[in-house]
Design an enzyme around this catalytic site. Sequence first.
Site, PDB file in Angstrom:
ATOM      1  N   ARG A   1       0.645  -2.816 -17.322  1.00 61.28           N
ATOM      2  CA  ARG A   1       1.178  -2.217 -16.106  1.00 61.28           C
ATOM      3  C   ARG A   1       0.051  -1.483 -15.397  1.00 61.28           C
ATOM      4  NH1 ARG A   1       4.786  -5.240 -16.435  1.00 61.28           N
ATOM      5  NH2 ARG A   1       7.039  -4.841 -16.405  1.00 61.28           N
TER       6      ARG A   1
ATOM      7  N   ASP B   1      -3.978  -8.057 -13.833  1.00 65.47           N
ATOM      8  CA  ASP B   1      -2.874  -8.845 -13.282  1.00 65.47           C
ATOM      9  C   ASP B   1      -1.820  -7.918 -12.686  1.00 65.47           C
ATOM     10  OD1 ASP B   1      -1.536 -11.401 -12.882  1.00 65.47           O
ATOM     11  OD2 ASP B   1      -0.123 -10.778 -14.448  1.00 65.47           O
TER      12      ASP B   1
ATOM     13  N   HIS C   1       0.090 -10.565 -10.555  1.00 66.04           N
ATOM     14  CA  HIS C   1       1.145 -10.412 -11.548  1.00 66.04           C
ATOM     15  C   HIS C   1       1.727 -11.779 -11.923  1.00 66.04           C
ATOM     16  CE1 HIS C   1       4.079  -7.159 -13.141  1.00 66.04           C
ATOM     17  NE2 HIS C   1       4.106  -8.222 -13.933  1.00 66.04           N
TER      18      HIS C   1
END
Length: 336
Positions: A234, A258, A295
Amino acid sequence: MKLLVYSAKDFEVPFLKKANAERHRVTYIKEALDSRTAIKAMGYKAISIFSGDDASLVVLEKLRDLGVKYILLRSAGYNNVHIKAAKRYGLRVANAPDYSPHAIAEHAVALLMALNRKIVLADRQVHAYNFMLDNLMGTNLHGKTVGIVGTGNIGSVMVKIMHGFGCKVLGCDLQPDHTLVEAFGLEYTDLDELCSQSHVISLHVPLTYENYDLINASRLERMRRDVLLINTSRGSIVHTKALLEALENKEIGAYGADVYEREKGIFFRDNSKTGITDKQLKKLLSFPNVLMTPHQAFVTTEAMRNIAISTFDNMAAWEAGTVCKNELGYETIITG
């Protein structure tokens, strides 16, 4: 049962339809869940959301008033859901854990390899008919020390992959996995020591209160000046301002991610015509030693199939009144 799927992406809908097999009445919409779009859940007993949707206290209150009973997450992470409020309002929440640890770990390796061997730069140069090698120096991973922060489902796969490269692997986790120690020579240590010893650091921890800004200025200062830092967990695990300063001062080698701490309103949409206004993200993307993907680590056929199956298995369990193995507890987490 009627189900409303928020943030439905074109590439995932076929997987969801196949997993549903026409058992439930499902509506797919592209809009994300937030305080404005919550009204769309009127008449639905269940909704499904993604990691970028807003299931904060205010939104959950609206859902309760609309008669929603179940929230199905199409992700493993659930930091966007106010779990305590959900419990208080009688909303039951389930996620899709373990959908494909290999998908995330393999993407982390892809970021690592692309950064280390300057793949993006090399490709850009070759497409411009520049076949010089001067700017493309990398290093062998074999023999290097790799630090894995979080050795759960995803981190353990990363340990195995890095062991396969011939790396010395350090691990940091509140619950050590001794099978990894025995089978792959993993050495557990504390986070500060891991930061100072590792040539590569890969983050695989959930976003909790304790892990918020886990990689801060102090820990960035401990790292080697040539460290490759990889984040597929995250964005808020890494303190963005401190990271920018470390990159600007050449205190770390490179950053591959990501995820980003303020993805909402930016990720999962095409901003190529309008641009973005987030100054921190703009600055982050300006560094040549930063590689960022949108992501996408979970976007494999295997992962999408497993997420879809888990989503409807969770729904079927609730409908049948049986135990839903993926129903979330009510431990303290970062709320939306």
